[in-house]
Enzyme design. Sequence first.
Site, PDB file in Angstrom:
ATOM      1  N   GLU A  44       0.851  -1.183   0.000  1.00 34.25           N
ATOM      2  CA  GLU A  44       0.000   0.000   0.000  1.00 34.25           C
ATOM      3  C   GLU A  44       0.892   1.241   0.000  1.00 34.25           C
ATOM      4  OE1 GLU A  44      -3.722   2.269   2.243  1.00 34.25           O
ATOM      5  OE2 GLU A  44      -2.646   0.693   3.328  1.00 34.25           O
ATOM      6  N   GLU A  69       4.820   4.821   3.724  1.00 32.01           N
ATOM      7  CA  GLU A  69       4.364   6.139   4.189  1.00 32.01           C
ATOM      8  C   GLU A  69       5.580   7.032   4.427  1.00 32.01           C
ATOM      9  OE1 GLU A  69       2.481   9.356   5.182  1.00 32.01           O
ATOM     10  OE2 GLU A  69       1.297   7.588   4.646  1.00 32.01           O
ATOM     11  N   ASP A 128      -2.928  11.921  -2.582  1.00 32.44           N
ATOM     12  CA  ASP A 128      -2.943  13.363  -2.786  1.00 32.44           C
ATOM     13  C   ASP A 128      -3.293  13.650  -4.250  1.00 32.44           C
ATOM     14  OD1 ASP A 128      -2.313  16.103  -3.111  1.00 32.44           O
ATOM     15  OD2 ASP A 128      -0.776  15.988  -1.554  1.00 32.44           O
ATOM     16  N   ASP A 164     -12.018   9.811  -3.364  1.00 29.68           N
ATOM     17  CA  ASP A 164     -13.279  10.552  -3.390  1.00 29.68           C
ATOM     18  C   ASP A 164     -13.151  11.763  -4.313  1.00 29.68           C
ATOM     19  OD1 ASP A 164     -11.525  12.044  -1.683  1.00 29.68           O
ATOM     20  OD2 ASP A 164     -13.281  13.183  -1.023  1.00 29.68           O
ATOM     21  N   THR A 204     -10.721   2.859   4.511  1.00 30.41           N
ATOM     22  CA  THR A 204      -9.639   3.611   5.120  1.00 30.41           C
ATOM     23  C   THR A 204     -10.238   4.665   6.045  1.00 30.41           C
ATOM     24  OG1 THR A 204      -9.513   5.416   3.512  1.00 30.41           O
ATOM     25  CG2 THR A 204      -8.411   3.357   2.930  1.00 30.41           C
ATOM     26  N   TYR A 206      -9.932   7.914   5.715  1.00 30.20           N
ATOM     27  CA  TYR A 206     -10.511   8.956   4.868  1.00 30.20           C
ATOM     28  C   TYR A 206     -11.809   8.481   4.231  1.00 30.20           C
ATOM     29  CZ  TYR A 206      -6.453  12.053   5.114  1.00 30.20           C
ATOM     30  OH  TYR A 206      -5.479  12.914   5.544  1.00 30.20           O
ATOM     31  N   GLU A 207     -11.839   7.231   3.844  1.00 27.39           N
ATOM     32  CA  GLU A 207     -13.043   6.690   3.217  1.00 27.39           C
ATOM     33  C   GLU A 207     -14.238   6.771   4.155  1.00 27.39           C
ATOM     34  OE1 GLU A 207     -14.447   2.563   0.945  1.00 27.39           O
ATOM     35  OE2 GLU A 207     -12.376   2.859   1.594  1.00 27.39           O
TER      36      GLU A 207
END
Length: 227
Positions: A44, A69, A128, A164, A204, A206-207
């Site tokens: 990921e 990350e 991003d 999104d 996630t 954010y999801e």
Amino acid sequence: MRIRHMKGVEELIAAEPLIIQQPELFKGCWRDKVFGRQIPVFLEVGMGMGTFIRTHSINNPDIGYIGFELNTTVMYKAVTRYKNELAERGLSQELSECNLRFIRSNARFLAEYFAEGEVDRIYLNFSDPWPKEKSAGKRLTSPQFLSLYSKILKPEGVIEFKTDNRGLFDYSTETIVPENGWHIAGITYDLHNDEAMNRGNVMTEYEAKFSAKGNPIYKLIAEQIKK
């Protein structure tokens, strides 16, 4: 959401065995030297707090997962949450029994860390969008990054991409094309109302946040075109 930098986090990261300090040393031997067995390797890129990848790793012990990350504080928080969840579930925290590792680095260096065909699947979740046109090359679905993924994915390797951001999604459908060596095997403009594409979905952070606001989630699955 901006994460405040944690004082002393660099030292904590350097001392954490789950975080691979020199990933270039394992290029071509992640299965043998890191996971200790011949299992698929899923990556990921931009894992955030790690809810997605740690859930997958706990649910799928026969797959090796690597969370990528750049932010130091976010990385440390993600590792801490993973270890806490293992403890809460009564699962072993022994390094040899954990099927999740972490790399703190920029995705531009993927080909320095993984050999050709070494990765089975790549997840890109809520990346991003880099909305300015001059920054298009930084988008994780830009032709530059797609070429990079092609180098480390096996011939039948897969990318799963969720966002999104409609602008980024539309851009991605224009870059993930046969001319760049890819075809879209699955696509939805409303993931949570698409029974087939949403099957087995792990949200996630954010999801969950964006969905609660009523925002549709876009997803596509891309496969390499075999040469």
